[in-house]
Design an enzyme around this catalytic site. Structure first.
Site, PDB file in Angstrom:
ATOM      1  CD  GLU A 523      -2.921  -1.194   2.281  1.00 41.34           C
ATOM      2  OE1 GLU A 523      -3.436  -0.124   2.599  1.00 41.34           O
ATOM      3  OE2 GLU A 523      -3.211  -2.284   2.815  1.00 41.34           O
ATOM      4  CD  GLU A 805      -1.505  -6.919   6.649  1.00 40.29           C
ATOM      5  OE1 GLU A 805      -0.962  -7.608   5.758  1.00 40.29           O
ATOM      6  OE2 GLU A 805      -2.407  -6.104   6.421  1.00 40.29           O
TER       7      GLU A 805
HETATM    8  C1  BGC Z   1      -3.424  -1.462   6.386  1.00 48.45           C
HETATM    9  C2  BGC Z   1      -3.430  -1.191   7.865  1.00 48.45           C
HETATM   10  C3  BGC Z   1      -4.405  -0.058   8.031  1.00 48.45           C
HETATM   11  C4  BGC Z   1      -5.740  -0.685   7.711  1.00 48.45           C
HETATM   12  C5  BGC Z   1      -6.951   0.094   8.031  1.00 48.45           C
HETATM   13  C6  BGC Z   1      -4.752  -2.006   6.025  1.00 48.45           C
HETATM   14  O1  BGC Z   1      -4.885  -2.390   4.727  1.00 48.45           O
HETATM   15  O2  BGC Z   1      -2.367  -2.242   5.958  1.00 48.45           O
HETATM   16  O3  BGC Z   1      -2.251  -1.182   8.490  1.00 48.45           O
HETATM   17  O4  BGC Z   1      -4.351   0.647   9.186  1.00 48.45           O
HETATM   18  O5  BGC Z   1      -5.766  -1.144   6.392  1.00 48.45           O
HETATM   19  O6  BGC Z   1      -7.666  -0.708   8.792  1.00 48.45           O
END
Ligand code: BGC
Length: 917
Positions: A523, A805
């Protein structure tokens, strides 16, 4: 990090016979001092001199503020006065503060005559201590950028190119499947642009300074030499805040024909980033702005600038996308275009456009740099027969290639983070334009060097296709990050715990590239929640002051008119994000939590005053969303990513979004209480008494409503999730009669889960403290040292060298899953390790006074670590041997520590102390 340990100078003069300082006991406590480590020859020296929190910054556009740190071998040393001198470029003194009494060593504002635009300055400081020593720094530097818009003479220019139609992603969940395989990046991604301007200089040059910025990311070459920073101008809230860079190019110019060459790629402006892989988020064209300010020896000046005479073309780069990677065909490269004597008559004329200069700003934080480079560890041949480079560590950056091949041969390099169970290449990152693939085509036989600029990958393993007989020495790993100073170290007798802190640091470095991101590969997005969860640990590990202050400036710009604070900063330019929700509890709360925490670490009230309006508007926004005193409406991520859905919820809440909805109202209300409690403190610090009253009443109301609505008499909470108990306890939300019961429920919950954490995103930073502070330090340590999933050390046990993650990224049997292996959020435990195992806790902003109270009950035999504070370095080292505890501490100049020796507090001034008990 590069060149960071080097002290700026050591120069001392002692006006008196050096004497062993006397330890003063500010508390009458019996202590066992084995030795105090002051040498008979006392040193008083200075290091870490900074202007606006940066070392020798260039192109700043706000008034300078100075700081320095002091070192001394003595004890109870404090600065008593300083004298600061600023000279101009010709060595002429323009400001001398005179001798200023006091112990201030940071936040010293420049108070001389107006500094000139494009002005270069030197400064030094002399510091006097209470033992009649003085320390004098070497000359430091800073330079001013263009302080008035009128000084911009360059034109914004664009190429007259028709960009390709962009790919429109209809699949919100493309990040979970391999749908990108069908998309040919070449069909959608555009070629970087080459810009060229040659100019003649006939006079002797005194100084030549280039200024540049772009819509996109640029490389600036002067007579073929790359002079610009990596991925400049970086990622900011472009509409309000586009950074420009200043480069001293005096040495690169000759007294004949000179050539400015620029390669301009899409970057964050028009390249792809974000979970959906959307491009052109901030504009559908790229643009360049550049001017060189020439000062000649004869006193005359001249400005060389981007204008209608600049020529453009495309060359070897087929595309260079931030996320997808770079494709380069050497057959299309133009030889010698950056050098003088090149004939550019068939190059195209640029278009002059008017984007103005109003949003341009100078340097506010460290640049992105190559912070480490090394050769990969090994070349692997997988069971499937693939050739894979293992760089040895999950990193963010790129490979620089030295490639040997034949004309027409194409080689490719695909970057991912893990191998599968059998040791084959595994695509753990999926989604549109997320291949992380660099491609190179040879134009002739031979060996060529190639650097895939304008992109960055998150990877440890690189699948190589089209190339044989690889040698690791032909590849250089270039780690890219915002080049911040490291401020924390930790090691212990438990190698897994030591590794965990290293993994945390690595993920921090990986996710601080221009902005703080959630993850560097999938992202590259500035999720606000991730930053607030992690900020205390971030500040232990690195000096993030300038970096986060800059990011908060962006957050202020991004705040919505109604006070809502977005989930991401910068916000995506197109409304194409995952679920169209732009504000949630725990994410928007970054507006309060991040500045609050920064003030505790850096003791700079400006952080609070700059952001106070944003904080208040955020609190008012919540009030408009709340029902009475509970924020239990609207979309929430809740306690995002609860590791194991409890059996009782499994049927009804099968997806992570169901779980978000389940915990959302309780967690949002708890976060409301948390931010409100911080607002009380902030308002007190700023002397805003009305607000102290307002938020004190509000907190009372939230607590009562929370306890009544969500906590039953037996302490059972709704919903019955570990993180909900954790938040309630640590934030002191249960009414007095329910506290013990809530604690009982939490402990029972943890025991039932086999002493495992089951906290999500927002509660995990509170988990260990909630237990520790309520008399369950044993359980807190059990969870910390747990090595079955979900736990921190499980990741380490499974070979992680960054933070994952999800806790189960790699299953017990070695099977990896599609997820990010480089998210810093769960690294938030780093802060607990520093505070409890090293026992290092600040008791006054900036660690002006602090406590050293290590907890020896964690099962470790030894632990040591350092933390570089605004006053200087604190170090703690302890070891238990033969039933004796040895504790060594070092307390910075100008500070005071309360050291717990055998459970008893001993107050000491600066110096080094050894204890045995
Ligand atoms: C991200 C998280 C982010 C979240 C929102 C994800 O796709 O990688 O770290 O805070 O989305 O809930």
């Amino acid at each position: 990090m590069k060149n960071r340990t080097k002290m700026n100078q050591i120069k001392i003069s002692a006006n008196q016979n050096n004497q062993r300082a006397i330890t003063i006991f500010l508390a009458t406590v019996f202590m066992f001092v084995v030795s105090s480590c002051s040498s008979s020859k006392e040193n008083y020296s200075m290091y870490d001199l900074k202007v606006n929190d940066l070392t020798n910054p260039t192109g700043i556009d706000v008034q300078p503020t100075f700081q320095w740190k002091l070192n001394s071998d003595g004890q109870n040393v404090a600065q008593t006065a300083y004298q600061l001198i600023v000279n101009d470029d010709d060595g002429k003194e323009i400001w001398n503060s005179g001798k200023v009494n006091g112990d201030r060593t940071f936040g010293i504002a420049y108070d001389g005559p107006t500094l000139k635009s494009n002005g270069f300055y030197q400064w030094k400081v002399i510091s006097f201590d209470n033992h009649n020593h003085q320390a004098e720094s070497e000359w430091q530097s800073f330079s001013m950028g263009l302080l008035e818009n009128g000084l911009w003479q360059a034109n914004w220019i664009e190429a007259t190119i028709v960009r390709k139609q962009k790919y429109v992603n209809q699949d919100k969940f493309a990040f979970q499947n391999a749908s990108q395989e069908a998309i040919d990046p070449e069909k959608f991604l555009d070629a970087p642009l080459y810009f060229r301007k040659s100019f003649q200089t006939n006079k002797k040059i005194k100084r030549a300074t280039a200024y540049a910025s772009a819509h996109g990311v640029y490389n600036l070459y002067v007579n073929g030499k790359l002079v610009s920073e990596e991925l400049a101008p970086g990622f900011t809230v472009y509409k309000d805040y586009l950074e420009y860079q200043q480069y001293d190019i005096t040495k690169e110019l000759s007294q004949n024909e000179n050539v400015l060459g620029v390669i301009l790629a899409d970057g964050w402006w028009s390249g792809t980033w974000g979970i959906m892989g959307v491009g052109e988020q901030y504009g559908t064209t790229n643009a360049l702005l550049c001017q060189v300010m020439m000062e000649y020896e004869d006193g005359s000046t001249e400005i060389i600038k981007t204008d209608e005479n600049v020529k453009w073309n495309t060359g070897g780069f087929t595309y260079a996308d931030l996320s997808e990677g770079v494709k380069f065909d050497a057959n299309n490269e133009i030889t010698g275009w950056m050098l003088s004597g090149f004939d550019d008559t068939d190059w195209k004329a640029v278009k002059v456009v008017n984007y103005g200069y109003a949003n341009l700003k100078g340097r506010r934080a460290e640049p992105v740099r190559i912070v480490q480079s090394f050769h990969p560890k090994e070349i692997i041949h997988s069971p499937k027969g693939e050739t894979i480079i293992n760089v040895g560590q999950n990193i963010v950056g790129r490979l620089k290639y030295r490639l040997t091949g034949k004309k027409g041969q194409t080689v490719s390099f695909t970057h991912m983070e893990v191998l599968d169970k059998e040791g084959n290449f595994y695509k753990n990152i999926l989604g549109i334009f997320k291949s992380q693939k660099d491609v190179y085509t040879f134009s002739e036989d031979g060996t060529f060097e190639f650097t895939p600029y304008f992109t960055f990958h998150g990877f440890q393993y690189v699948l190589v296709e089209g190339l044989e007989n690889l040698n690791v020495n032909d590849f250089t790993v270039e780690v890219l990050a915002t080049d911040m100073q490291r401020t924390g170290t930790f090691s212990s007798s438990d190698s897994n715990l030591t590794q965990l802190q290293q993994n945390i640091f690595r993920s921090q470095q990986s996710n601080m590239l221009s902005i703080p991101t959630d993850c560097p590969q999938r992202e590259k997005a500035g999720w606000t929640g991730d930053m607030q969860v992690y900020v205390p640990t971030a500040m232990y590990n690195m000096d993030v002051k300038a970096f986060l202050s800059k990011w908060l400036t962006g957050l202020r710009y991004e705040q919505f008119p109604d006070g809502a604070v977005p989930d991401m900063c910068p916000r995506p330019g197109k409304n194409a994000e995952m679920f169209d929700n732009e504000c949630a509890a725990g994410w928007g709360d970054a507006a309060v939590i991040v500045p609050y925490r920064m003030y505790q670490e850096y003791a700079d009230k400006k952080i609070l005053t700059d952001n106070y309006d944003m904080m208040k508007r955020w609190m008012n926004y919540i009030a408009t969303q709340a029902n009475g005193c509970l924020w239990n409406a609207g979309f929430q991520y809740g306690d995002w990513l609860v590791p194991k859905t409890p059996d009782k919820y499994k049927d009804k809440y099968s997806s992570i979004f169901d779980m978000a909805a389940l915990s959302g109202p309780t967690v949002a209300s708890a976060m409301y209480a948390y931010s409100t409690s911080l607002m009380i403190d902030i308002a007190k610090t700023l002397g805003k008494t009305d607000d102290v009253t307002l938020y004190t009443q509000q907190l009372q109301c939230i607590k009562e409503a929370f306890s009544n609505k969500y906590i039953a008499k037996d302490g059972m909470m709704e919903p019955d999730l570990q993180g909900v108990y954790v938040l309630a306890l640590d934030l002191d939300l249960p009414s007095a009669d329910k506290k013990e019961a809530v604690k009982g429920q939490l402990v029972a919950n943890i025991h039932a889960g086999g002493n495992h954490l089951n906290t999500g995103f927002l509660s995990v930073p509170f988990l260990l403290d909630a237990l520790y502070d309520k008399g369950h330090s044993d359980l807190a340590f059990k969870i910390l040292m747990q090595d079955t999933e979900p736990s921190w050390l499980y990741e380490v046990k499974m070979g992680a060298n960054t933070m994952w993650e999800s806790w189960d990224n790699i299953a017990e049997d070695g099977t990896p899953k599609v997820a990010s292996y480089n998210h810093f959020a769960f690294g938030c435990v780093g802060d607990f390790i520093y505070r409890r195992i090293l026992g290092l806790q600040s008791s006054e902003p900036g660690y002006k006074s602090f406590v050293i109270n290590p907890d020896y009950s964690s099962g470790l035999a030894q632990a040591s670590g350092t933390h570089e504070t605004v006053y200087g370095q604190i170090s703690v080292e302890w070891e238990i041997k033969n039933n004796k505890t040895q504790l060594k501490v070092s307390v910075p100049v100008g500070t005071q520590a309360t050291v717990y020796v055998d459970g008893k507090p001993v107050v000491v001034g600066s110096g080094k102390y050894n204890y045995e008990f």
